[in-house]
Write an enzyme that holds these catalytic residues in place. Structure first.
Site, short mmCIF file in Angstrom:
data_model
loop_
_atom_site.label_atom_id
_atom_site.label_comp_id
_atom_site.label_asym_id
_atom_site.label_seq_id
_atom_site.Cartn_x
_atom_site.Cartn_y
_atom_site.Cartn_z
N ASN A 14 -14.66 -1.90 -9.46
CA ASN A 14 -13.86 -1.91 -8.22
C ASN A 14 -12.68 -0.95 -8.32
OD1 ASN A 14 -14.78 -3.91 -6.05
ND2 ASN A 14 -15.07 -5.08 -7.94
N HIS A 109 -12.95 -11.11 -4.23
CA HIS A 109 -13.63 -12.28 -4.79
C HIS A 109 -15.10 -12.23 -4.37
CE1 HIS A 109 -14.04 -16.30 -6.40
NE2 HIS A 109 -14.71 -16.62 -5.32
N GLU A 143 -2.31 -20.55 -4.42
CA GLU A 143 -3.56 -21.30 -4.55
C GLU A 143 -4.71 -20.34 -4.84
OE1 GLU A 143 -6.35 -24.40 -2.05
OE2 GLU A 143 -4.43 -23.79 -1.18
C1 GRF Z 1 -16.01 -8.48 -9.36
O1 GRF Z 1 -17.22 -9.13 -9.08
C2 GRF Z 1 -14.89 -9.13 -8.60
O2 GRF Z 1 -15.27 -9.66 -7.39
C3 GRF Z 1 -14.47 -10.24 -9.52
O3 GRF Z 1 -14.60 -9.70 -10.81
C4 GRF Z 1 -15.58 -8.66 -10.81
C5 GRF Z 1 -14.92 -7.44 -11.35
O4 GRF Z 1 -15.83 -6.39 -11.53
N1 GRF Z 1 -13.14 -10.70 -9.19
P1 GRF Z 1 -15.31 -4.94 -11.90
O5 GRF Z 1 -14.48 -5.06 -13.17
O6 GRF Z 1 -14.49 -4.44 -10.75
O7 GRF Z 1 -16.54 -4.12 -12.12
#
Ligand code: GRF
Length: 208
Positions: A14, A109, A143
């Site tokens: 990401n 998420h 939260e």
């Molecule tokens: C992703 O699936 C995100 O939604 C979750 O952790 C994962 C991180 O993946 N919070 P990356 O490190 O960005 O490949």
């Protein structure tokens, strides 16, 4: 130029998607630093390759949770971010930190919140017989996984899906919606009214 600080514990896909979009679209912002709680995080290597600071606040180097939280807060504050982007950061932030960055911290998420906050979202969606799954970008509140929703993307759940195949399909959508949400923030396109996030010019806050 807005200053973005990314917190990441893992592979950093990401993070990569955000960096790619920022460069391709010429955002009025830059990722000044990537901070991880784990020395081996792929996200740190991605940061270095991109020329951003790669910082480690090692969870294992701090005996207490409070000590780690204080070190993390000091490191982030020193970077003076306009926006904190959580990209697979596997540590629950303390309420003081969250409140200091209220309205200026985003998370992605891998579920259609408010369904399946927390871990093992794909396993739980499959076990529940869900026919749609997806991903959510939201503002972070104390939260867990419960803050105001910026954008969501949905994908079908196929009869032969495994956790791995569903996760991969959802991850592809994360890479589409997270850069979009971050860019909206950078461009001051988002406002929160009574816990509901609206795009000022009414752009669709969903993706199929
Ligand atoms: C992703 O699936 C995100 O939604 C979750 O952790 C994962 C991180 O993946 N919070 P990356 O490190 O960005 O490949």
């Amino acid at each position: 130029m807005k200053r973005i600080v990314v917190l990441a514990s893992g592979r950093g896909s990401n993070l990569q998607a955000v960096l790619d979009a920022a460069a391709a679209e010429g955002w009025a912002a830059r990722v000044v630093a990537v901070l991880s709680d784990r020395p081996g995080a792929g996200a740190l290597a991605i940061a270095r390759a991109h020329g951003a600071q790669a910082l480690l606040v090692d969870r294992k180097a701090h005996a207490s949770r409070a000590g780690f939280d204080a070190a993390l807060a000091a490191a982030v504050d020193a970077l003076a971010p306009d926006l904190v982007v959580l990209a697979g950061f596997m540590h629950i932030l303390d309420a003081g930190f969250v409140q200091r960055h209220a309205g200026r911290m985003l998370n992605v998420h891998p579920s259609l919140l408010p369904a399946f906050p927390g871990l093992h979202t794909h396993r739980r969606a499959l076990a529940a017989g869900c026919k749609l799954a997806g991903a959510t970008v939201h503002f972070v509140t104390p939260e867990l996984d419960a803050g105001p929703i910026v954008i969501q993307a949905a994908v079908p759940v196929r009869a032969d899906d495994t956790e791995a195949t569903l996760a991969a399909r959802v991850l592809g959508k994360e890479h589409a919606i997270y850069p979009r949400a971050v860019r909206w923030f950078v461009d001051d396109e988002l406002r929160i009214e009574q816990g509901i996030v609206r795009h000022r010019r009414g752009e669709p806050q969903w993706l199929f």
